[in-house]
Design an enzyme around this catalytic site. Structure first.
Site, PDB file in Angstrom:
ATOM      1  N   CYS A  80       0.852  -1.291  -0.144  1.00  0.00           N
ATOM      2  CA  CYS A  80       0.028  -0.010   0.073  1.00  0.00           C
ATOM      3  C   CYS A  80       0.827   1.425   0.124  1.00  0.00           C
ATOM      4  O   CYS A  80       0.957   2.134  -0.983  1.00  0.00           O
ATOM      5  CB  CYS A  80      -0.882   0.021   1.057  1.00  0.00           C
ATOM      6  SG  CYS A  80      -1.816  -1.510   1.514  1.00  0.00           S
ATOM      7  N   HIS A 155      -2.350   7.122   4.123  1.00  0.00           N
ATOM      8  CA  HIS A 155      -1.485   6.114   4.714  1.00  0.00           C
ATOM      9  C   HIS A 155       0.194   6.618   4.874  1.00  0.00           C
ATOM     10  O   HIS A 155       1.221   6.123   5.021  1.00  0.00           O
ATOM     11  CB  HIS A 155      -1.456   4.755   3.628  1.00  0.00           C
ATOM     12  CG  HIS A 155      -0.922   3.609   4.774  1.00  0.00           C
ATOM     13  ND1 HIS A 155      -0.792   2.555   3.962  1.00  0.00           N
ATOM     14  CD2 HIS A 155      -0.291   3.385   5.926  1.00  0.00           C
ATOM     15  CE1 HIS A 155      -0.422   1.506   4.804  1.00  0.00           C
ATOM     16  NE2 HIS A 155       0.004   2.048   6.092  1.00  0.00           N
TER      17      HIS A 155
END
Length: 529
Positions: A80, A155
């Site tokens: 990710c 993130h």
């Protein structure tokens, strides 16, 4: 008379030049990135090369592909955060302003992989955030006159404090974005009389957390059985998206929107009606299929709000023709097989790094087209800048870009220039899925090859993806000339000269020294002796 002629000329231009106008103005750009969606886990034949499993039913995504251009060989980083960092910075992790190689840290031993005491190397330190000094894609788009927004998973900000949060990295609007890597819950719950998505980010989605009511269900055409039940996170994210686009569309500026869903990252739980409608062979796949269906609904919602931003049922305010949608995933799938591709999220095999990519821009991108042009996450930055007009671009000294624009491929897929090599450097460990390696993917003499160097074994692997996309036949001993050529390209990439090019290599456990680039292969075994 002169005025009548002039008016007639303007009218003819307006009638005949719609597509030209759509192409020439600064388009709105929406990047819809799904979390952990496998390359072929959508029921669209073009981007998956017809390989999707039967349980995947995504009619809105299939229509997006029918209306746009599908890339069969789009690549991301293997998990990710590094993909998001590469997209936001336009740089490989070897640049200090990126420096995100993996989620967490580069010494994630265990879970079936090499044990810490057995490894020949250890991973160096890395960052978890795009650096504050980076000129992000959002900041670059702002300098080109764009309004900017981020919705959902981010993130790559917040680990180092407020300075790396989305609102301090070029985003005018931030709903949901901070350091969190996944949604801890999929359904809202009540606490002290208020509904919330417990522990999800900074609580940005709690205002969309109330249970489904009759008006909501009627407006969206959902089953009445949902009335009074808990709101699903995908619907809340979709609510935020609709609200944001209405806000952006009412402004004077073109906009850049990152619509980054939490789905389909675990925990995998689908809305009850979508799970019930799924046709899968197991309980696990039924939940997954329903979760994917929720993503598909958001694709439909996105296209609907672009067609009618103010929601009055009249599409005279449509911005569809002036908006580019890019649909993709942040890495390979992890909840089911990615066959015929090998491997899963976290691996440097095709199943870990190849992702779906569909581009749709009516009147500009030719519908129903397919290209095998390579695309990597670092390419989004220069592509968006070119589409924005490129009046402002970061300098090579201040913030060099490693990507290549694919703007020309959007408009003329058949005649666009081919992309150069795609590279990966991974100097650490990710349980059993990855260990120190260097990878190159490139086209030689009309065929696509992938070559990997494994530091632990000091060995190379070579595959012809054109003939063997499942990476089953290692050609390293039979295609020495090609292997030598690709090893030279790896060496040239790793040893390029620029103050901000600082690749991190695995550190030898015995000496603590960086291992350096892999050896350059000779074209024949005899030459290597």
């Amino acid at each position: 008379m002169t005025r009548r002629i002039a008016f007639l000329g303007l009218l003819l231009v307006a009638i005949g030049g719609t597509a030209v106008a759509a192409e020439s103005r600064q388009p709105n750009i929406v990047i819809l990135m799904v979390d952990d969606l496998g390359w072929n886990h959508i029921s669209a034949s073009q981007p998956t090369m017809g390989t999707y499993p039967e349980y995947c039913r995504t009619p809105h995504i299939a229509k997006l592909a029918n209306d746009g251009l599908s890339f069969t060989h789009a690549y991301a980083q293997p998990n990710c955060a590094p993909t998001r960092a590469a997209m936001l910075s336009g740089q490989y992790p070897a640049r200090p302003s990126n420096d995100v190689y993996v989620v967490g840290n580069l010494n994630r031993f265990g879970r079936g992989g090499i044990r810490k005491g057995e490894a020949h190397f250890r991973g160096p330190e890395q960052s978890e955030d795009v650096a504050p000094e980076a000129i992000t894609l959002a900041e670059a788009m702002q300098r080109n006159g764009y309004a900017t927004a981020h919705i959902g998973k981010y993130h790559v900000g917040g680990h180092r404090g407020q300075q790396t949060m989305p609102e301090n990295a070029g985003f005018d609007i931030n709903i949901g974005g901070h350091s969190q890597g996944h949604q801890p819950v999929c359904f809202a719950s009540e606490k002290d009389g208020t509904w919330q998505f417990r522990n999800l980010g900074l609580g940005h989605f709690d205002r969309f957390a109330a249970p489904y009511d009759a008006d909501y269900v009627r407006r969206r055409g959902l089953p009445e059985s949902l009335i009074g039940t808990s709101k699903h996170v995908s619907d809340a994210v979709g609510d935020a998206m609709e609200e944001t686009i209405r806000t952006l569309a009412s402004g004077e500026k073109p906009f850049y929107l990152q619509f980054h869903t939490y789905a389909v990252h675990g925990p995998v739980r689908a809305r009850p009606d979508l799970k019930e409608a799924a046709n899968a062979s197991s309980k696990k796949l039924t939940e997954y299929a329903g979760f994917i269906a929720g993503v598909d609904e958001n694709v439909g919602r996105l296209r609907s709000v672009l067609d009618d931003p103010n929601g009055d049922g009249d599409s005279s305010d449509s911005i569809t023709g002036s908006t580019l949608i890019l649909f993709t995933s942040d890495n390979g799938g992890t909840h089911d097989s990615n066959a015929p591709l090998k491997g899963v999220k976290g691996m440097f095999t095709e199943g870990g790094i190849r992702v779906p990519l569909i581009a749709c821009w009516p009147g500009v991108v030719p519908p129903g087209t397919v290209t095998d042009r390579k695309v990597h996450s670092v390419d989004y930055y220069p592509t968006c800048l070119e589409l924005a007009g490129g009046e402002w671009t970061p300098t090579e000294e201040k913030h060099p870009l490693d990507g290549e624009s694919f703007a020309s491929a959007l408009k003329q897929p058949e005649s666009a220039e081919k992309r150069g090599p795609v590279f990966y450097l991974f100097p650490g460990y990710l349980d059993k899925r990855a260990r120190p390696c260097v990878v190159v993917i490139d086209d030689i003499e009309g065929k696509r090859y992938k070559q990997t160097y494994d530091y632990e074994t000091d060995a190379w692997e070579l595959y012809c993806l054109s003939d063997d996309q499942g990476e089953q036949q290692n050609l390293i001993d039979t295609e020495r000339t090609i292997a030598a050529t690709l090893s030279k390209k790896i060496h040239a990439w790793l040893t390029q000269q620029h103050p901000s090019w600082q690749p991190k290599y695995p550190l030898e456990t015995s000496s603590g020294q960086p291992a350096g680039p892999p050896p350059v292969l000779a074209a024949t075994r005899a030459e290597s002796r």
